[in-house]
Write an enzyme that holds these catalytic residues in place. Structure first.
Site, PDB file in Angstrom:
ATOM      1  N   GLU A  34      14.978   3.822 -17.002  1.00 27.24           N
ATOM      2  CA  GLU A  34      16.031   4.197 -16.053  1.00 27.24           C
ATOM      3  C   GLU A  34      16.122   5.719 -16.031  1.00 27.24           C
ATOM      4  O   GLU A  34      16.292   6.344 -17.075  1.00 27.24           O
ATOM      5  CB  GLU A  34      17.359   3.561 -16.494  1.00 27.24           C
ATOM      6  N   SER A  73      22.591   6.092  -6.622  1.00 24.27           N
ATOM      7  CA  SER A  73      23.292   6.226  -7.897  1.00 24.27           C
ATOM      8  C   SER A  73      22.239   6.237  -8.993  1.00 24.27           C
ATOM      9  O   SER A  73      21.293   5.446  -8.948  1.00 24.27           O
ATOM     10  CB  SER A  73      24.254   5.049  -8.092  1.00 24.27           C
ATOM     11  N   MET A  87      23.466   1.088  -8.777  1.00 22.04           N
ATOM     12  CA  MET A  87      24.671   0.954  -7.944  1.00 22.04           C
ATOM     13  C   MET A  87      25.511  -0.247  -8.386  1.00 22.04           C
ATOM     14  O   MET A  87      26.663  -0.386  -7.994  1.00 22.04           O
ATOM     15  CB  MET A  87      24.277   0.748  -6.480  1.00 22.04           C
ATOM     16  N   HIS A 119      23.135   0.076   1.956  1.00 27.65           N
ATOM     17  CA  HIS A 119      22.206  -1.067   1.918  1.00 27.65           C
ATOM     18  C   HIS A 119      20.952  -0.695   2.709  1.00 27.65           C
ATOM     19  O   HIS A 119      20.915  -0.911   3.913  1.00 27.65           O
ATOM     20  CB  HIS A 119      22.853  -2.305   2.560  1.00 27.65           C
ATOM     21  N   ASN A 168      16.686  -4.042  -2.294  1.00 25.15           N
ATOM     22  CA  ASN A 168      17.008  -4.317  -0.893  1.00 25.15           C
ATOM     23  C   ASN A 168      15.845  -3.979   0.041  1.00 25.15           C
ATOM     24  O   ASN A 168      15.739  -4.536   1.134  1.00 25.15           O
ATOM     25  CB  ASN A 168      18.251  -3.526  -0.468  1.00 25.15           C
ATOM     26  N   THR A 177      22.997  -7.753  -1.672  1.00 22.73           N
ATOM     27  CA  THR A 177      22.641  -7.830  -3.100  1.00 22.73           C
ATOM     28  C   THR A 177      22.394  -9.266  -3.569  1.00 22.73           C
ATOM     29  O   THR A 177      21.500  -9.508  -4.393  1.00 22.73           O
ATOM     30  CB  THR A 177      23.716  -7.141  -3.962  1.00 22.73           C
TER      31      THR A 177
END
Ligand SMILES: Cc1cc2nc3c(=O)[nH]c(=O)nc-3n(C[C@H](O)[C@H](O)[C@H](O)COP(=O)(O)OP(=O)(O)OC[C@H]3O[C@@H](n4cnc5c(N)ncnc54)[C@H](O)[C@@H]3O)c2cc1C
Length: 509
Positions: free
Chosen positions: A41, A125, A131, A441, A475, A487
């Protein structure tokens, strides 16, 4: 026993710790409990239980988590960033929909070509949980043409049901009670009809624990993975710079420690990239994996929100108030009305703002309409060969326009906003189209397809065409034009792909 191969450091490398990457990790861990799974990450850990939703945190922890996950704006109080957005956006309306705590912009000052509208509010994010520690937790199912035509209906329904269980989705059933029932009934009278998906309530990934409403964050997906799968590691502050390829096979990735700057490689039997709708194609581009469709077919639904004053028949004071009722009425997508509406009295919802008494006394309602956009090759996120972003990855530029049909859709969305308001009260402000990118999105950029004909990046199990052992998620894989929040679908698709991946790992034992 793990499906070890002497030449690999791990069995599965997962890039990105949001809901998509986490669903891969959980599913592979469940099916191959001795697998070595490394999840990297780019962003930091945040306070509290890993992956917990910020709404479940103390105010202090929530603010700390939001500041930490803002990438280049990390540590910046949001007010400063609010001022830094492209001209032409109406600050009175659009800020509140575009700049959200915990996020950072892709490019708030895009250089637009003639006819383009761009996505100036596109945001990301960067932190553990992606997110999914900030999200609104609305989890509607896709309907009619929102659904993916080349996945059998029953298979997709099973995947959606599984995703609902993992995310802890709860839903109020019609007719509902109290004020929510009254609003539901008004909306059903106005919007139900032949061929249209019936009006209902918004399914949401949240539940009550005693007096506390608990939001499912990404942690709900990860569950107890560290305990159940000893070979699982989540490594924060670690950027995947590129996927390593050998003879058309993904064999690992080049990683960079974001604290020390040190670059290393990890060899993996499978590589999964779930770095969000814009950064998944970025990682592929940086790796030299550039199928024709990569970054193209970018689409997000249009978004229009407005406030209204509820009429006398919908005065919250007339109804008994059960704070546990979830009064978010959903007007779902239908082909004949390619948009989704949400109607809520703030006094009767778990999202109530301000103090309870004040909200109950007020008659404020909120309308949120989302509409599907035409999906076009020309709408794209492009990547620079020479310039880099804050993370040192290929710089992104978004090319985005609206078609004539899109303009009609937006007009129809406006009309439906007015219609829905008129049934229950009076608008306090005019419905206004949110700045492009506000939906959060971003779809289509690594879209799935039934065949490798140049219009997709991966197959229906999210395997990248032409590159063995490489999977994507998020997505960006959704190929259809949708208005529903994505999601739930994304998590369902990751589950299908991860099951296939796990089966091939198990076969190699
Ligand atoms: C305020 C808010 C409200 C929302 N409300 C809803 C809602 O109600 N319903 C709904 O369906 N959706 C909602 N969403 C969207 C939802 O959160 C996303 O659809 C979901 O999180 C996508 O999951 P993901 O795993 O694909 O991506 P993300 O959650 O974005 O996670 C991707 C992760 O990959 C990491 N990453 C990127 N590049 C790299 C790299 N090179 N190396 C390593 N790591 C990398 C990022 O840092 C990030 O943590 C909302 C989002 C926000 C912010």
């Amino acid at each position: 026993m793990s499906p070890r191969n002497d030449r690999t450091d791990v069995d599965v490398l997962i890039v990105g710790s949001g809901p998509a990457g986490s669903m891969y990790a959980r599913t592979i861990g469940e099916l191959v409990p001795h697998a070595r799974i490394l999840m990297v990450e780019a962003g930091p850990r945040v306070p509290g239980t890993r992956g917990d939703h910020t709404q479940n945190m103390s105010e202090q922890d929530r603010e700390a988590a939001q500041l930490l996950t803002q990438g280049p704006d990390a540590g910046t109080q949001r007010d400063a960033a609010l001022l830094d957005i492209a001209e032409g956006l109406d600050p009175s309306l659009e800020f509140r929909q575009t700049v959200l705590p915990g996020l950072h912009f892709v490019d708030s000052h895009p250089t637009l070509r003639s006819g383009e509208v761009g996505l100036p509010a596109a945001s990301m994010s960067t932190g553990v949980g992606g997110m999914g520690i900030h999200w609104g937790a609305s989890t509607p199912r896709p309907h009619q043409s929102e659904r993916i035509p080349f996945i059998p209906e029953d298979e997709m329904d099973a995947a959606l049901s599984h995703a609902e269980r993992v995310l802890g989705v709860t839903e109020q059933r019609p007719p509902g009670a109290g004020l929510a029932a009254a609003i539901h009934s008004a909306m059903a009278e106005e919007f139900d009809g032949p061929g249209l998906t019936p009006v209902g309530f918004m399914p949401s990934a949240m539940h009550w624990e005693g007096e506390r409403l608990v939001f499912s964050g990404t942690g709900a997906i990860l569950g107890d993975l560290e305990e159940d799968v000893p070979g699982f590691e989540l490594r924060p502050e670690t950027l995947a710079r590129r996927v390593l390829l050998e003879d058309g096979v993904a064999v690992g990735a080049e990683l960079q420690d974001r604290i020390t700057g040190e670059v290393s490689t990890v060899r993996a039997a499978r590589v999964v990239v779930c770095a969000d709708g814009l950064r998944t194609p970025q990682v592929l581009f940086a790796s030299g994996i550039r199928p024709r469709a990569l970054g193209h077919y970018l689409n997000e639904h249009f978004q229009m929100a407005s406030f209204l004053q509820l009429g006398d028949d919908f005065d919250p004071a007339r109804f008994g108030r059960d704070p546990r009722e979830h009064g978010y009425v959903l007007i779902p997508f239908s082909d004949a009305r390619p948009m989704q509406g949400g109607v809520m009295a703030l006094a009767d919802s778990p999202y109530a703002i301000g103090d309870d008494d004040g909200a109950a006394a007020s008659r404020l309602g909120i309308l949120a309409w989302y509409a599907a956009k035409d999906v076009r090759y020309e709408d794209a996120v492009e990547f620079s060969e020479t310039e880099t972003d804050f993370f040192g990855m290929p710089r992104m530029t978004i090319r985005y326009s609206r078609t004539d049909h899109d303009q009609k859709t937006i007009s129809a969305m406006y009309a439906n906003s007015i219609r829905s308001a008129a049934r229950i009260g009076e608008l306090t402000d005019q419905p206004t189209l949110a700045a492009g990118g506000s939906s959060l999105h971003y779809q289509g950029t690594v879209r799935m397809g039934p065949v490798d004909d140049g219009s997709s990046v991966c197959d229906e199990r999210l395997r990248v065409w032409g590159i063995a052992h490489l999977y994507v998620g998020g997505n960006g894989v959704i190929p259809t034009a949708t208005a529903a929040n994505p999601t739930l679908t994304t998590v369902a698709l990751a589950w299908r792909a991860a099951k296939e991946l796990a089966a091939t790992l198990a076969d190699e034992r």
